[in-house]
Write a protein that holds these residues in place. Sequence first.
Motif, PDB file in Angstrom:
ATOM      1  N   GLY A  74       0.817  -1.203   0.000  1.00 59.47           N
ATOM      2  CA  GLY A  74       0.000   0.000   0.000  1.00 59.47           C
ATOM      3  C   GLY A  74       0.852   1.255   0.000  1.00 59.47           C
ATOM      4  N   THR A  75       0.225   2.384   0.376  1.00 61.58           N
ATOM      5  CA  THR A  75       0.923   3.664   0.360  1.00 61.58           C
ATOM      6  C   THR A  75       1.452   4.018   1.737  1.00 61.58           C
ATOM      7  OG1 THR A  75      -1.142   4.853   0.727  1.00 61.58           O
ATOM      8  CG2 THR A  75      -0.482   4.509  -1.556  1.00 61.58           C
ATOM      9  N   GLY A  76       2.408   4.933   1.773  1.00 63.57           N
ATOM     10  CA  GLY A  76       2.989   5.385   3.029  1.00 63.57           C
ATOM     11  C   GLY A  76       3.852   6.604   2.809  1.00 63.57           C
ATOM     12  N   ARG A  77       4.638   6.955   3.811  1.00 63.13           N
ATOM     13  CA  ARG A  77       5.535   8.097   3.692  1.00 63.13           C
ATOM     14  C   ARG A  77       6.947   7.686   4.091  1.00 63.13           C
ATOM     15  NH1 ARG A  77       2.877  12.565   2.487  1.00 63.13           N
ATOM     16  NH2 ARG A  77       4.797  13.783   2.659  1.00 63.13           N
ATOM     17  N   ILE A  78       7.900   8.173   3.325  1.00 63.62           N
ATOM     18  CA  ILE A  78       9.304   8.043   3.681  1.00 63.62           C
ATOM     19  C   ILE A  78       9.874   9.454   3.639  1.00 63.62           C
ATOM     20  CG2 ILE A  78      11.564   7.154   2.987  1.00 63.62           C
ATOM     21  CD1 ILE A  78      10.229   4.635   2.037  1.00 63.62           C
ATOM     22  N   GLY A  79      10.260   9.964   4.798  1.00 62.82           N
ATOM     23  CA  GLY A  79      10.656  11.354   4.888  1.00 62.82           C
ATOM     24  C   GLY A  79       9.473  12.236   4.529  1.00 62.82           C
ATOM     25  N   SER A  80       9.661  13.112   3.548  1.00 64.75           N
ATOM     26  CA  SER A  80       8.595  14.028   3.128  1.00 64.75           C
ATOM     27  C   SER A  80       7.817  13.517   1.935  1.00 64.75           C
ATOM     28  CB  SER A  80       9.210  15.389   2.776  1.00 64.75           C
ATOM     29  OG  SER A  80      10.115  15.254   1.689  1.00 64.75           O
ATOM     30  N   GLU A  81       8.137  12.309   1.454  1.00 64.75           N
ATOM     31  CA  GLU A  81       7.543  11.819   0.214  1.00 64.75           C
ATOM     32  C   GLU A  81       6.448  10.783   0.460  1.00 64.75           C
ATOM     33  OE1 GLU A  81      10.049  11.675  -3.417  1.00 64.75           O
ATOM     34  OE2 GLU A  81      11.633  11.218  -1.976  1.00 64.75           O
ATOM     35  N   SER A  82       5.378  10.898  -0.318  1.00 64.31           N
ATOM     36  CA  SER A  82       4.325   9.890  -0.346  1.00 64.31           C
ATOM     37  C   SER A  82       4.735   8.825  -1.343  1.00 64.31           C
ATOM     38  CB  SER A  82       3.001  10.530  -0.768  1.00 64.31           C
ATOM     39  OG  SER A  82       2.000   9.545  -0.906  1.00 64.31           O
ATOM     40  N   VAL A  83       4.752   7.567  -0.902  1.00 67.66           N
ATOM     41  CA  VAL A  83       5.307   6.501  -1.733  1.00 67.66           C
ATOM     42  C   VAL A  83       4.406   5.273  -1.694  1.00 67.66           C
ATOM     43  CG1 VAL A  83       7.639   7.325  -1.224  1.00 67.66           C
ATOM     44  CG2 VAL A  83       6.688   5.428   0.129  1.00 67.66           C
ATOM     45  N   VAL A  84       4.695   4.333  -2.597  1.00 66.00           N
ATOM     46  CA  VAL A  84       4.095   2.997  -2.560  1.00 66.00           C
ATOM     47  C   VAL A  84       5.163   2.046  -2.019  1.00 66.00           C
ATOM     48  CG1 VAL A  84       3.218   1.079  -3.953  1.00 66.00           C
ATOM     49  CG2 VAL A  84       2.465   3.414  -4.425  1.00 66.00           C
ATOM     50  N   LEU A  85       4.781   1.269  -1.027  1.00 72.71           N
ATOM     51  CA  LEU A  85       5.722   0.367  -0.356  1.00 72.71           C
ATOM     52  C   LEU A  85       5.627  -1.020  -0.980  1.00 72.71           C
ATOM     53  CD1 LEU A  85       4.797   1.511   3.248  1.00 72.71           C
ATOM     54  CD2 LEU A  85       6.798   2.222   1.928  1.00 72.71           C
ATOM     55  N   ALA A  86       6.679  -1.453  -1.645  1.00 69.80           N
ATOM     56  CA  ALA A  86       6.688  -2.777  -2.270  1.00 69.80           C
ATOM     57  C   ALA A  86       6.644  -3.863  -1.206  1.00 69.80           C
ATOM     58  CB  ALA A  86       7.933  -2.931  -3.133  1.00 69.80           C
ATOM     59  N   ASP A  87       5.890  -4.916  -1.488  1.00 66.52           N
ATOM     60  CA  ASP A  87       5.919  -6.121  -0.648  1.00 66.52           C
ATOM     61  C   ASP A  87       7.055  -6.977  -1.179  1.00 66.52           C
ATOM     62  OD1 ASP A  87       5.516  -8.647   0.552  1.00 66.52           O
ATOM     63  OD2 ASP A  87       3.364  -8.243   0.772  1.00 66.52           O
ATOM     64  N   THR A  88       8.245  -6.795  -0.618  1.00 65.30           N
ATOM     65  CA  THR A  88       9.450  -7.405  -1.188  1.00 65.30           C
ATOM     66  C   THR A  88       9.404  -8.926  -1.184  1.00 65.30           C
ATOM     67  OG1 THR A  88      10.533  -7.150   0.978  1.00 65.30           O
ATOM     68  CG2 THR A  88      10.916  -5.427  -0.663  1.00 65.30           C
TER      69      THR A  88
END
Length: 357
Positions: free
Chosen positions: A320-334
Motif C-alpha cells: 500500500g501507500t505510506g511516507r518516507i521522509g517528506s515523500e508519499s510513496v508505494v511500499l513494495a511487498d518485497t
Amino acid sequence: MPGRTEVEESGSVTQTAPDSVAEPTATPKPRRRRARWIVLITVLVLVLLGGGSALAAALYLRSVEAGIERVDAFEQVPEESRPVKVAHDAKNILILGSDTRDPENTSGSRTDTIILAHLPKDRASAQLISIPRDTWVHVPKSKDGQRGGRDAKINAAYAWGGVPMMVQTVERFTGVRIDHVAIVDFAGFKEIIDALGGVEITVERSFTSTHSLLPGGRREFKKGRQVMDGAQALDYVRERYAFPDSDFARIRHQQQVIRAILDKAASGGTLTNPAKLNAFIRASADAVSVDKTLSLLDLGMELRHLRSSDLTFLTSPSKGTGRIGSESVVLADTEKAKEFYDAVRRDAVPEILRAAK
C-alpha cells in the motif's frame, strides 16, 4: 484493495490517506516525432488479428515501421549489472507511458505508467504487470556513475537518466531481464477512442475528476456502465485524488480502458474494415518510440492468435501507500514481489497468476 500504511522517519507505521506526491527534478525531454502508430495500442491490437487480416496488417505495418522513432535503451546499461536471461524463448517488454497533456504534469519527462509485459514461450497468453510509479526502490548508479545510487520513487529513474536508467532500475527491482522497450503517450488514447466512436466503461463509483479537459478542470462521473468519448476516458484514467487507493485506482482504470479499446476494436468491425482501420491508426498520432531492436511486425505476427481474453492485467505486489521522509510513496511487498517476479523470470505462468493473488 491494497492496505494503506504510513512509514514515519523513525520507522513506525501509522494509517494515512493519500496526499500530493513530490516529483523528481526533471531533465529536458528528448525530441519527439509525430508518428502514425501508438506502440502499445498497435501491439495489443495486432494480437487480435488473424488470417488474412493479419497478413494485411503485417504489410501495412512494414510500410510504417521504418518511420517509428528509435531510442537507445540498453547501450548505457552496464551488462554486468543485468539479470541473466532464464527463459530464453519468453519475452519481457517494458512499456513506459506518460501523459504530456495532464495539467498535473509540469516536468515533461515523468513516467506516469510503468508496465512489464510478459509474453510466455508458447505465446498463448500475455501478462501485463503495472508497477506503481511511486514504488520506493533503489535506483542504481548510471553507467557513468554520475546519477542514481540511492533510494527513490521508481519514476525518478526516468527523470534522472532516461530509458537506460529506467531499464536498470526495473531490472534491479524485479530481477527480470528486459528484452525490449516501448514508450507511449497515453494522451493519445483520446484520438484512438474517438476514432472508435467511444468505448464502454463501467465506473465503479461516482466521483469528480479534478484534472478534466473541460473548462474549469472538473468532470462528474456517475456509477455504472456508460459509453465514453476520448476526452471523458482520458479524464477517467487521469484521476487519482478522488480515490482512497489513489494511484492503484488510476492503474485499474488504465487497464480497464486498454481492454475496452481492444474489445471495441474487435467487436466494432474496425479490424476487418480497411477504411476504419486506417482511420483508427491515423488517429493514434502521438506515438513515441521503441528500442532499436523491437520489430512490431515480427511481434504482431507472433501474437496474431491471441485475443483480449488472453491478456491478464496485474499489479506489482505492494503493502500500500505510506511516507518516507517528506515523500508519499508505494511500499513494495518485497517478499511477495520476489516470488512473483521469480515466476516471471522462469516463465511459469500458473505461478505468476497464483502469486499475483
